[in-house]
Scaffold this motif. Structure first.
Motif, PDB file in Angstrom:
ATOM      1  N   LEU A 112      74.873  54.226 -68.983  1.00 14.54           N
ATOM      2  CA  LEU A 112      75.239  54.311 -67.601  1.00 14.54           C
ATOM      3  C   LEU A 112      73.999  53.652 -66.806  1.00 14.54           C
ATOM      4  CD1 LEU A 112      76.114  58.085 -67.511  1.00 14.54           C
ATOM      5  CD2 LEU A 112      77.434  56.068 -67.791  1.00 14.54           C
ATOM      6  N   GLY A 113      72.934  53.670 -67.136  1.00 16.85           N
ATOM      7  CA  GLY A 113      71.867  52.799 -66.422  1.00 16.85           C
ATOM      8  C   GLY A 113      72.185  51.511 -66.250  1.00 16.85           C
ATOM      9  N   GLY A 114      72.771  50.739 -67.428  1.00 17.36           N
ATOM     10  CA  GLY A 114      72.983  49.530 -67.047  1.00 17.36           C
ATOM     11  C   GLY A 114      74.447  49.341 -66.000  1.00 17.36           C
ATOM     12  N   VAL A 120      74.298  47.408 -58.729  1.00 20.87           N
ATOM     13  CA  VAL A 120      73.295  46.923 -57.715  1.00 20.87           C
ATOM     14  C   VAL A 120      73.571  45.342 -57.756  1.00 20.87           C
ATOM     15  CG1 VAL A 120      70.777  46.655 -57.342  1.00 20.87           C
ATOM     16  CG2 VAL A 120      72.070  48.880 -57.915  1.00 20.87           C
ATOM     17  N   LEU A 121      73.296  44.716 -59.024  1.00 19.26           N
ATOM     18  CA  LEU A 121      73.362  43.012 -58.865  1.00 19.26           C
ATOM     19  C   LEU A 121      74.750  42.601 -58.412  1.00 19.26           C
ATOM     20  CD1 LEU A 121      71.951  42.381 -62.491  1.00 19.26           C
ATOM     21  CD2 LEU A 121      70.804  42.042 -60.255  1.00 19.26           C
ATOM     22  N   ALA A 122      75.891  43.221 -58.355  1.00 23.32           N
ATOM     23  CA  ALA A 122      76.853  42.739 -57.819  1.00 23.32           C
ATOM     24  C   ALA A 122      76.910  42.856 -56.071  1.00 23.32           C
ATOM     25  CB  ALA A 122      78.333  43.670 -58.458  1.00 23.32           C
ATOM     26  N   TRP A 123      76.339  44.055 -55.887  1.00 25.81           N
ATOM     27  CA  TRP A 123      76.183  44.242 -54.630  1.00 25.81           C
ATOM     28  C   TRP A 123      75.268  43.157 -53.984  1.00 25.81           C
ATOM     29  CZ3 TRP A 123      73.880  49.862 -52.683  1.00 25.81           C
ATOM     30  CH2 TRP A 123      74.254  50.047 -51.522  1.00 25.81           C
ATOM     31  N   ALA A 124      74.024  42.909 -54.835  1.00 22.36           N
ATOM     32  CA  ALA A 124      73.337  41.722 -54.239  1.00 22.36           C
ATOM     33  C   ALA A 124      74.010  40.554 -54.189  1.00 22.36           C
ATOM     34  CB  ALA A 124      71.918  41.725 -55.293  1.00 22.36           C
ATOM     35  N   THR A 133      64.465  41.489 -58.002  1.00 20.66           N
ATOM     36  CA  THR A 133      63.317  41.547 -58.836  1.00 20.66           C
ATOM     37  C   THR A 133      63.576  42.957 -59.315  1.00 20.66           C
ATOM     38  OG1 THR A 133      62.062  41.806 -57.232  1.00 20.66           O
ATOM     39  CG2 THR A 133      61.860  39.581 -57.957  1.00 20.66           C
ATOM     40  N   VAL A 134      62.488  43.418 -60.297  1.00 19.40           N
ATOM     41  CA  VAL A 134      62.373  44.835 -60.401  1.00 19.40           C
ATOM     42  C   VAL A 134      61.059  44.722 -61.093  1.00 19.40           C
ATOM     43  CG1 VAL A 134      63.513  44.672 -62.718  1.00 19.40           C
ATOM     44  CG2 VAL A 134      63.591  46.769 -61.534  1.00 19.40           C
ATOM     45  N   HIS A 135      60.642  46.105 -60.665  1.00 17.31           N
ATOM     46  CA  HIS A 135      59.311  46.625 -61.375  1.00 17.31           C
ATOM     47  C   HIS A 135      59.818  47.637 -62.513  1.00 17.31           C
ATOM     48  CE1 HIS A 135      54.942  48.392 -61.083  1.00 17.31           C
ATOM     49  NE2 HIS A 135      55.357  47.933 -62.418  1.00 17.31           N
ATOM     50  N   ALA A 143      67.040  47.449 -71.073  1.00 16.48           N
ATOM     51  CA  ALA A 143      68.351  47.687 -70.231  1.00 16.48           C
ATOM     52  C   ALA A 143      68.364  46.422 -69.238  1.00 16.48           C
ATOM     53  CB  ALA A 143      68.263  48.558 -69.625  1.00 16.48           C
ATOM     54  N   TYR A 144      67.248  46.098 -68.222  1.00 21.14           N
ATOM     55  CA  TYR A 144      67.437  45.129 -67.456  1.00 21.14           C
ATOM     56  C   TYR A 144      67.390  43.670 -68.131  1.00 21.14           C
ATOM     57  CZ  TYR A 144      65.729  48.584 -63.811  1.00 21.14           C
ATOM     58  OH  TYR A 144      65.994  49.358 -62.849  1.00 21.14           O
ATOM     59  N   SER A 145      66.753  43.750 -69.138  1.00 20.80           N
ATOM     60  CA  SER A 145      66.945  42.213 -70.017  1.00 20.80           C
ATOM     61  C   SER A 145      68.426  42.026 -70.166  1.00 20.80           C
ATOM     62  CB  SER A 145      65.925  42.192 -71.155  1.00 20.80           C
ATOM     63  OG  SER A 145      64.810  42.198 -70.720  1.00 20.80           O
ATOM     64  N   ARG A 146      69.016  43.053 -70.809  1.00 23.57           N
ATOM     65  CA  ARG A 146      70.507  42.897 -71.050  1.00 23.57           C
ATOM     66  C   ARG A 146      71.216  42.572 -70.054  1.00 23.57           C
ATOM     67  NH1 ARG A 146      69.134  47.402 -74.193  1.00 23.57           N
ATOM     68  NH2 ARG A 146      70.238  48.643 -72.926  1.00 23.57           N
TER      69      ARG A 146
END
Length: 166
Positions: A112-114, A120-124, A133-135, A143-146
């Motif tokens: 679900l986090g993915g 969010v990426l689609a929104w961007a 970016t993300v910290h 998960a972010y890498s995937r």
């Protein structure tokens, strides 16, 4: 299960927050801090109205995506949007930063986090942002890498604040 904004799968919807959901979002943010750092100095009852006021004041620069099951917010992710300095080839430039992605503990390890990250990426992309970016916490790096985030040797940061708020 590739959820897009406003799509419902297995009674879960991933979409931009609705104003009446901001108190639930504030509570999840408080719980995230409590989970990582222990009981916050501010009580939940003190934090929620301040957070809701902040969210309403900053809605042009900080947008929240929620994951909802049966009208209960079970996950959040924020997209902070900032203008970039104009360039001769692109005067209007914007970037984003994913912030405060959180899924309630009972719903974790199911992807679900993915799904929030993808939404969010689609929104961007829809907003025409150049980059996001993300910290990340150590737990979420994979998960972010995937979902397309990569280490960039040119992206540097300096810790200039007094404390670490998370």
């Amino acid at each position: 299960m590739n959820l897009r904004q406003d799509e419902v799968v297995d009674d879960i919807a991933c979409r931009p927050v609705q104003p009446h959901e901001l108190p639930a979002v504030a509570e999840l943010r408080w719980r995230w801090v409590e989970e990582l750092y222990g009981t916050p100095d501010t009580t939940l009852d003190e934090f929620v109205p301040r957070f809701v006021a902040w969210a309403r004041q900053t809605d042009s620069s900080h947008r929240c995506m929620v994951m909802v099951r049966d009208n209960v917010v079970i996950g959040i992710a924020w997209l902070a949007i900032m203008q970039r300095v104009p360039h001769p080839r692109a005067f209007e430039r914007m970037s984003g930063d994913v912030q405060c992605t959180y899924v309630v503990p009972d719903e974790r390890d199911r992807g679900l986090g993915g799904e929030l990250i993808e939404a969010v990426l689609a929104w961007a992309r829809d907003l025409g942002l150049e980059r996001v970016t993300v910290h990340s916490s150590d737990r979420a790096v994979s998960a972010y890498s995937r979902h397309g985030f990569k280490v960039c040797p040119r992206l540097l940061q300096a810790e200039v604040g007094q404390g670490r708020a998370g």
